[in-house]
Design a protein around this motif. Structure first.
Motif, PDB file in Angstrom:
ATOM      1  N   ALA A 166      -0.299  -7.413  -0.339  1.00 41.37           N
ATOM      2  CA  ALA A 166      -0.465  -6.001   0.607  1.00 41.37           C
ATOM      3  C   ALA A 166       0.551  -5.135   0.285  1.00 41.37           C
ATOM      4  CB  ALA A 166      -0.397  -6.588   2.088  1.00 41.37           C
ATOM      5  N   ILE A 167       1.574  -5.434  -0.113  1.00 39.06           N
ATOM      6  CA  ILE A 167       2.803  -4.467  -0.438  1.00 39.06           C
ATOM      7  C   ILE A 167       2.262  -3.768  -1.604  1.00 39.06           C
ATOM      8  CG2 ILE A 167       5.068  -4.092  -1.334  1.00 39.06           C
ATOM      9  CD1 ILE A 167       5.798  -6.578   0.330  1.00 39.06           C
ATOM     10  N   GLU A 169      -0.619  -3.330  -2.884  1.00 40.37           N
ATOM     11  CA  GLU A 169      -2.045  -2.480  -2.555  1.00 40.37           C
ATOM     12  C   GLU A 169      -1.445  -1.349  -1.764  1.00 40.37           C
ATOM     13  OE1 GLU A 169      -4.193  -5.241  -0.206  1.00 40.37           O
ATOM     14  OE2 GLU A 169      -4.840  -6.362  -2.069  1.00 40.37           O
ATOM     15  N   GLY A 170      -0.331  -1.201  -1.378  1.00 33.48           N
ATOM     16  CA  GLY A 170       0.344   0.157  -0.645  1.00 33.48           C
ATOM     17  C   GLY A 170      -0.399   0.125   0.930  1.00 33.48           C
ATOM     18  N   ASN A 171      -0.677  -1.091   1.105  1.00 37.95           N
ATOM     19  CA  ASN A 171      -1.039  -1.266   2.722  1.00 37.95           C
ATOM     20  C   ASN A 171      -0.168  -0.654   3.677  1.00 37.95           C
ATOM     21  OD1 ASN A 171      -1.043  -2.546   5.623  1.00 37.95           O
ATOM     22  ND2 ASN A 171      -2.845  -3.864   4.585  1.00 37.95           N
ATOM     23  N   LYS A 172      -0.881   0.458   4.509  1.00 41.30           N
ATOM     24  CA  LYS A 172      -0.017   1.147   5.295  1.00 41.30           C
ATOM     25  C   LYS A 172       0.625   0.428   6.484  1.00 41.30           C
ATOM     26  CE  LYS A 172      -2.225   5.539   4.571  1.00 41.30           C
ATOM     27  NZ  LYS A 172      -3.702   6.040   4.607  1.00 41.30           N
ATOM     28  N   ILE A 173       0.000  -0.389   7.177  1.00 43.99           N
ATOM     29  CA  ILE A 173       0.703  -1.083   8.034  1.00 43.99           C
ATOM     30  C   ILE A 173       1.956  -2.043   7.722  1.00 43.99           C
ATOM     31  CG2 ILE A 173      -0.708  -3.193   8.389  1.00 43.99           C
ATOM     32  CD1 ILE A 173       0.609  -1.210  11.373  1.00 43.99           C
ATOM     33  N   ALA A 205      10.164  -5.204  -6.482  1.00 43.22           N
ATOM     34  CA  ALA A 205      10.554  -3.901  -7.087  1.00 43.22           C
ATOM     35  C   ALA A 205      10.026  -2.593  -6.365  1.00 43.22           C
ATOM     36  CB  ALA A 205       9.953  -3.848  -8.665  1.00 43.22           C
ATOM     37  N   LEU A 206       8.934  -2.730  -5.886  1.00 45.14           N
ATOM     38  CA  LEU A 206       8.416  -1.744  -5.198  1.00 45.14           C
ATOM     39  C   LEU A 206       8.930  -1.555  -3.640  1.00 45.14           C
ATOM     40  CD1 LEU A 206       4.403  -1.014  -4.703  1.00 45.14           C
ATOM     41  CD2 LEU A 206       5.830  -0.483  -2.775  1.00 45.14           C
TER      42      LEU A 206
END
Ligand code: FE2
Length: 248
Positions: A166-167, A169-173, A205-206
Motif C-alpha cells: 500500500a505504501i 502504491e501511494g495509498n493516500k490513507i 526507502a519510500l
C-alpha cells in the motif's frame, strides 16, 4: 528489517501454494535484507477448529524448516497467525496463536462492515493480557471513512499494521496514518512472487524519502520490540480532524 506478517508457510492458506513457492519467497526476503520473519497463516475461528489449525501449521512449518538451505539463510523465524476477527475470540485460548514467546496477536478485520462487538472484543483480549496488532488497517472502509475509529482503538492499546504494498502504491490513507502516528508496524503480507511479493526494502526507502530516516528507525524499532515480545513504546498519535470534508 523484520517481516511480521506474511503467508510463506507452504500449502496452508492462500499464500505459498507449495514448498517451491515458499523457498522463492524466503530467497526474496533474504534479498530484501530481512533478518527475522514471523509466519502468519490465516486462521478463521468460525471455519476451522483451533487444534486442527495448529496441527496443520506445525506440519507446514516443519516442512519448511527441514527444506535444504533454509537454516543457512541466517533468518530468525517465529510463528503466529492472522486471526480473522470474531466475537468468538473472547472464548478462545489465544496463547498458541501469539507470535512465538510473546503476547502479540495479529487480527484481521472484515473488509465490508464494521463487525459487531469490535471494540469490546478487542478490549477483552487486551484485558486478558494479549496485545492485538490490527492487520493492514488501510483496508477497512469503516476506518478510512472515519479514521477516529482506528485512533480510538490505538488509544485503547491496539497496534496498527500497514502493508508495504500500500505504501508503494501511494495509498493516500496509509500516508496519512504515518503522518498522524497511527501506524506502528510495516509488514509485507507477502503471498506469492507475482502480485504480492516481499517488498519491504522499497517501502522503507519510500518512507525515508517522504518522512525522513527517523520514521524508518522508529518502524524498525517497533518491529524488533514486537518480535522480541517487548513493549512497543508508542508516542501519542494525532487525532484526525475533519475539516471541509477532508481528514487532516
Ligand atoms: Fe495477511
Amino acid at each position: 528489517m523484520l517481516d511480521l506478517h506474511c503467508h510463506i508457510l507452504p500449502g496452508i492458506d492462500d499464500g505459498a501454494k507449495n514448498l517451491e513457492v515458499s523457498l522463492e519467497l524466503l530467497a526474496e526476503e533474504k534479498k530484501q535484507g530481512i533478518q527475522a520473519i514471523t509466519f502468519t497463516p490465516h486462521f478463521h475461528p468460525n471455519r476451522i477448529e483451533l487444534d486442527e489449525f495448529l496441527a496443520a501449521r506445525q506440519h507446514s512449518y516443519n516442512k519448511l524448516m527441514e527444506a535444504p538451505g533454509v537454516s543457512d539463510l541466517g533468518i530468525k523465524f517465529k510463528i503466529g497467525a492472522e486471526i480473522f476477527f470474531s466475537t468468538k475470540l473472547n472464548e478462545l485460548d489465544l496463547d498458541q496463536l501469539c507470535y512465538t514467546d510473546t503476547n502479540y496477536v495479529l487480527i484481521e478485520l472484515p473488509t465490508d462492515e464494521k463487525p459487531y462487538g469490535l471494540t469490546h472484543t478487542l478490549i477483552d483480549i487486551i484485558n486478558r493480557g494479549y496485545q492485538p496488532i490490527l492487520a493492514h488497517v488501510e483496508r477497512y472502509p469503516y476506518f478510512t471513512s472515519d479514521p477516529t475509529r482506528l485512533y480510538d482503538l490505538i488509544e485503547k492499546g491496539c497496534i496498527a499494521q500497514i502493508n508495504s504494498g500500500a505504501i508503494l502504491e501511494g495509498n493516500k490513507i496509509v500516508m496519512k496514518y504515518i503522518k498522524w502516528g497511527m501506524a506502528q508496524l510495516i509488514s509485507s503480507d507477502a503471498h506469492n512472487m507475482k502480485k504480492r511479493k516481499p517488498n519491504l526494502k522499497d517501502a522503507y526507502a519510500l518512507v525515508k524519502r517522504k518522512f525522513g530516516e527517523d520514521y524508518v528507525d522508529w518502524f524498525e524499532k517497533n518491529a524488533r520490540d514486537v518480535f522480541k515480545g517487548r513493549y512497543v513504546d508508542m508516542p501519542d498519535p494525532k487525532r484526525p480532524k475533519k475539516i471541509l470534508g477532508m481528514w487532516l
